[in-house]
Every structure is written in structure tokens, then in C-alpha cells.
Design an enzyme around this catalytic site. Structure first.
Site, PDB file in Angstrom:
ATOM      1  N   ARG A 256       0.841  -1.198   0.000  1.00  0.00           N
ATOM      2  CA  ARG A 256       0.000   0.000   0.000  1.00  0.00           C
ATOM      3  C   ARG A 256       0.876   1.248   0.000  1.00  0.00           C
ATOM      4  O   ARG A 256       1.827   1.341   0.771  1.00  0.00           O
ATOM      5  CB  ARG A 256      -0.933   0.003   1.219  1.00  0.00           C
ATOM      6  CG  ARG A 256      -1.902  -1.181   1.209  1.00  0.00           C
ATOM      7  CD  ARG A 256      -2.874  -1.176   2.353  1.00  0.00           C
ATOM      8  NE  ARG A 256      -3.702  -2.380   2.320  1.00  0.00           N
ATOM      9  CZ  ARG A 256      -4.606  -2.699   3.229  1.00  0.00           C
ATOM     10  NH1 ARG A 256      -4.817  -1.890   4.247  1.00  0.00           N
ATOM     11  NH2 ARG A 256      -5.307  -3.809   3.122  1.00  0.00           N
ATOM     12  N   ARG A 271       1.898   1.590  10.255  1.00  0.00           N
ATOM     13  CA  ARG A 271       1.422   2.002   8.936  1.00  0.00           C
ATOM     14  C   ARG A 271       2.597   1.941   7.965  1.00  0.00           C
ATOM     15  O   ARG A 271       3.427   2.849   7.909  1.00  0.00           O
ATOM     16  CB  ARG A 271       0.839   3.415   8.998  1.00  0.00           C
ATOM     17  CG  ARG A 271       0.001   3.784   7.772  1.00  0.00           C
ATOM     18  CD  ARG A 271      -0.416   5.239   7.836  1.00  0.00           C
ATOM     19  NE  ARG A 271      -1.375   5.491   8.902  1.00  0.00           N
ATOM     20  CZ  ARG A 271      -2.698   5.454   8.750  1.00  0.00           C
ATOM     21  NH1 ARG A 271      -3.211   5.149   7.571  1.00  0.00           N
ATOM     22  NH2 ARG A 271      -3.499   5.722   9.756  1.00  0.00           N
ATOM     23  N   GLU A 343      -6.897  -0.732  14.757  1.00  0.00           N
ATOM     24  CA  GLU A 343      -7.456  -1.795  13.916  1.00  0.00           C
ATOM     25  C   GLU A 343      -6.445  -2.911  13.652  1.00  0.00           C
ATOM     26  O   GLU A 343      -5.302  -2.654  13.268  1.00  0.00           O
ATOM     27  CB  GLU A 343      -7.908  -1.216  12.573  1.00  0.00           C
ATOM     28  CG  GLU A 343      -8.461  -2.270  11.615  1.00  0.00           C
ATOM     29  CD  GLU A 343      -8.424  -1.828  10.172  1.00  0.00           C
ATOM     30  OE1 GLU A 343      -8.258  -2.695   9.292  1.00  0.00           O
ATOM     31  OE2 GLU A 343      -8.546  -0.615   9.911  1.00  0.00           O
ATOM     32  N   SER A 346     -10.470  -6.636   9.899  1.00  0.00           N
ATOM     33  CA  SER A 346     -11.600  -5.982   9.264  1.00  0.00           C
ATOM     34  C   SER A 346     -12.340  -7.030   8.457  1.00  0.00           C
ATOM     35  O   SER A 346     -11.716  -7.820   7.743  1.00  0.00           O
ATOM     36  CB  SER A 346     -11.105  -4.860   8.347  1.00  0.00           C
ATOM     37  OG  SER A 346     -12.181  -4.209   7.719  1.00  0.00           O
ATOM     38  N   ARG A 383       0.788  -6.278  11.576  1.00  0.00           N
ATOM     39  CA  ARG A 383       0.487  -5.258  12.587  1.00  0.00           C
ATOM     40  C   ARG A 383       0.178  -5.869  13.956  1.00  0.00           C
ATOM     41  O   ARG A 383       0.344  -5.205  14.984  1.00  0.00           O
ATOM     42  CB  ARG A 383      -0.673  -4.377  12.122  1.00  0.00           C
ATOM     43  CG  ARG A 383      -0.957  -3.225  13.071  1.00  0.00           C
ATOM     44  CD  ARG A 383      -2.161  -2.418  12.692  1.00  0.00           C
ATOM     45  NE  ARG A 383      -1.905  -1.525  11.586  1.00  0.00           N
ATOM     46  CZ  ARG A 383      -2.743  -0.572  11.183  1.00  0.00           C
ATOM     47  NH1 ARG A 383      -3.905  -0.416  11.811  1.00  0.00           N
ATOM     48  NH2 ARG A 383      -2.455   0.211  10.167  1.00  0.00           N
TER      49      ARG A 383
END
Length: 419
Positions: A256, A271, A343, A346, A383
Site C-alpha cells: 500500500r 502504517r 485496527e 476488518s 500489525r
């Protein structure tokens, strides 16, 4: 994309969905207008073409001057048919282009509003209470010889990192545990490609508002996936599935660009541009999609229980849903040094939205070909290491290994290394 027939029958449903997302309602009237004009142009074209075919028989029977007049009219008809067909095609293309900008219909019950309007559904576990000053995951990771962001930046730039020693082993342990759980639950394990064609990326809804997040290789016209949801959704592209549900799980690297997040979470591995993830993916009958979504959430919660970290479950607000999602639940793990939840999983119910774009169908009880529903859910990612290290740290700098991971690591405590 959304179902045009359903839109004609109940346009207010899309208007309500757009309002809940904070999107423009005017698109509904534009779609209805384009759809009506396209169907009218198509009807006109078909009528003229039928007249042209009938006229051709008259020409073949005519003689002399009458034949010349009929030939002239036949030529005019041919031009009119060509023009009407071009108009119908132009309107169909315009309609399709607008349809591709419209996000999925929000499921009834999803909270309206933006990013901060989520609803907390439950808290699981108690945040730890330390009698010492807790270290953050990067300080712990460096002392354990597990995370190296300096060399990651040296080799690849900002937001890259190395997992080293027990850090790499911890990731392998975590993702192997996730794969083990998914396979035991009946998921078919997959190792998917992480470079996909534009139709796969667009079909899953990742080339819309968030296209800036995606890495593109122009020379090959291929995209690096940000989640294995993309190759799993496209796996049955342009196929009819003969048995539902179909459940797959994939371990892949994900990429990403994190465009627009400059200055956010630049410390550590929260991130980053590259990470590994085990993803669950389900194709099912649309009538079963709501319950299937809750099943995916339960599997995520089962995995979080195994790594013994406190978390909460939130119902994500409509304005914070991706284009493909009709409903999304996030599990957010407690991060002690940030004194907040972040988070870690998801799960989204994408109903028939992706399947319409990708041409994935099934035969219903009446033998009709219909789009399937697609759903996805995270089972573990890189993460998670953040919360595992921070929640299980001890005053002497060691980190307790959750019991479920010990069989993969072969140890129950991670200890600082000499540097």
C-alpha cells in the site's frame, strides 16, 4: 456495481445509502435518466433494424424505378440504424462509467456518518496494568532483535522495515496459526499472485476513490495488491460457481502506498508499505451473506483470543466504508503506549457488488444465473506484532509468548539480545 433493476424499483434505497455515506444523492436521478435514455435508444435501434430486415425483402422483389427508390431508402435506413446503434452504445458506456463511481448500497443497520461515527459493539479482555513504564513496540522490537526500521529505510525508504530473528519467527508463527485455524474451519488454503490485471483491481472496487493507495506497474499494466481479497475475488471471474458457499484463505504479502497519510504513524510498523496477511474470503448465496458476515467476525475473534490481547469490535460508519462494502466490522486491539485501540482485523460484506463487476455467478433454485455475494475478513497481519509485544511485555524487558504461539516459536519468552 449496483443492480439497475433494483434501482428502478426502489430508487429511494440508493438515495438513503448515499445520504448515510455522505455522498451525492443527485447521482440517482442521473442514473435513472441515463438508463431510461439508453433503453429508449436500444428499443428504437431494434425497431429500425427489424424494419430494415423487412424492407430488404421488398427490395429483392422490386423492379426498375421502384427498385432504385427502395434501394435509396434502404441506404437511408442503414445509416439510421447505424446512428441509433451508436447512440445506444454511447449511452450504455456513459451509464456504465457512472455506475462504476457509485459505491455499494449500505446494509440496513449500519451506522450513518463518517470515520468517527462508528458504534462500539463490545469490549473483550482488560487492558493490562503495568507497575513500570511500558515500552512501545519499536523499542521492544529493537531490544529483542526483532525489528529493524533503520536498515529498512536505508534499503527501501520510509515505512519499510526488516523483521529479524524472533521478529521474523513471530510473524511466521502468527500467520501459521491463522492458516491452521482457517483450514480447520474448512477454508481452502491458497497462495495467490500479488500482481493482478486492471480488471481484477477495478472489479473489486480498488481503483475508485482509493486508487492513489495502489502501486501500479505501467510497463506491464499490472497492480500490486493491497490485500489478497483482490486475487481471491477474481479467482472465479466470469465463471458460474456450482456449489456455495466457497471459502478460501490466502497468505500473501500486501502493498500500500499510504498516500495521504504523511506524518501518521511513521514510527515502527503500524502504517507501512509492505506487510503480510492471512485473509479469509467467501462466496455465498446473497440470502446468506448477513449470517456469513457474522461467521467471519467470530473467526476473527477466535484468532484474537488465541494471542491473548484485549480488543474491541466496532460497527464501521457508512461514510468510512470502502466502495465495495455494504457493512464492515473492525476488531481493534489495545496498544498500551498509545492508550488507544488500533485496527487489527476488518471484515466486509460486499453483497453482489464485486460479483457483478467480475461476472461471478451461481444458479439459484429456479435455475436462473445470478451474482453471488462476496465477503472478506482479516485473520492475522504483521500489525498484530505491535499489540502482542506491547501487551505481553514485562518489567525486565522480556515478552511473554502467548500459549497458542509457543508451539511455533519453540519458546515461551522473548528475551533482549546483546547489541
Amino acid at each position: 456495481m449496483i443492480d439497475l433493476r433494483a434501482l428502478r424499483e426502489d430508487p429511494e434505497r440508493l438515495r438513503a445509502s448515499q445520504r448515510a455515506r455522505g455522498e451525492d444523492e443527485a447521482v440517482v436521478d442521473r442514473l435513472l435518466d441515463l438508463d431510461e435514455r439508453r433503453r429508449s435508444a436500444l428499443t428504437s435501434f431494434e425497431q429500425l433494424r427489424a424494419e430494415q430486415k423487412s424492407f430488404g425483402k421488398s427490395v429483392s422483389r422490386a423492379q426498375g424505378d421502384e427498385r432504385q427508390k427502395l434501394l435509396a431508402r434502404a441506404k437511408e435506413l442503414a445509416q439510421e440504424v447505424k446512428e441509433r446503434e451508436a447512440e445506444a452504445d454511447r449511452l450504455a458506456e456513459e451509464l456504465d462509467a457512472v455506475l462504476k463511481t457509485v459505491p455499494n448500497l449500505v446494509e440496513d443497520g449500519a451506522p450513518p456518518g463518517g470515520e468517527e461515527d462508528y458504534v462500539v459493539l463490545e469490549h473483550v479482555g482488560e487492558p493490562p496494568s503495568f507497575d513500570f513504564e511500558p515500552k512501545d513496540h519499536l523499542e521492544l522490537g529493537e531490544s529483542l532483535g526483532a525489528i529493524d526500521t533503520e536498515r529498512g529505510a536505508k534499503v527501501s525508504g520510509a515505512r519499510f522495515y526488516y523483521l529479524t530473528g524472533v521478529g521474523a519467527r513471530l510473524q511466521y508463527a502468527l500467520l501459521n496459526l491463522a492458516m491452521e485455524q482457517a483450514v480447520a474451519a474448512g477454508f481452502v488454503p491458497m497462495y495467490p499472485p500479488v500482481l493482478v490485471k486492471p480488471e481484477a483491481m477495478e472489479g473489486t472496487g480498488f481503483l475508485g476513490a482509493h486508487a492513489a493507495e495502489v502501486y501500479h506497474l505501467p510497463q506491464d499494466d499490472l497492480y500490486l495488491v493491497g490485500t489478497s481479497e483482490v486475487p481471491l475475488a477474481a479467482y472465479h471471474m466470469n465463471e458460474i460457481i456450482d456449489e456455495l458457499p466457497r471459502r478460501y484463505t490466502a497468505w500473501s504479502s500486501c502493498f500500500r502506498r499510504e498516500a495521504g497519510s504523511y506524518g501518521k504513524d511513521t514510527r515502527g510498523i503500524i502504517r507501512v508499505h509492505q506487510f503480510d496477511k492471512v485473509e479469509m474470503f467467501s462466496y455465498c448465496d446473497p440470502a446468506d451473506a448477513h449470517e456469513e458476515h457474522l461467521r467471519l467476525l467470530e473467526w476473527e475473534k477466535e484468532m484474537l483470543a488465541k494471542v491473548e490481547i484485549p480488543y474491541r469490535v466496532i460497527d464501521v460508519a457508512a461514510g468510512d466504508l470502502g466502495a465495495s462494502a455494504a457493512r464492515k466490522y473492525d476488531c481493534e486491539a489495545w496498544v498500551p503506549t498509545q492508550n488507544t485501540y488500533r485496527e487489527v482485523t476488518s471484515t466486509s460484506n460486499c453483497t453482489e457488488f464485486q460479483a457483478r463487476r467480475l461476472g461471478v455467478r451461481f444458479k439459484d433454485a429456479d435455475g436462473r444465473s445470478r451474482p453471488v455475494a462476496t465477503l472478506n475478513g482479516t485473520l492475522a497481519t504483521t500489525r498484530w506484532i505491535v499489540s502482542i509485544l506491547e501487551n505481553h511485555q514485562r518489567a525486565d524487558g522480556t515478552v511473554r509468548v502467548p500459549e497458542a504461539l509457543q508451539k511455533f516459536l519453540g519458546q515461551d519468552v522473548l528475551e533482549p539480545v546483546k547489541r
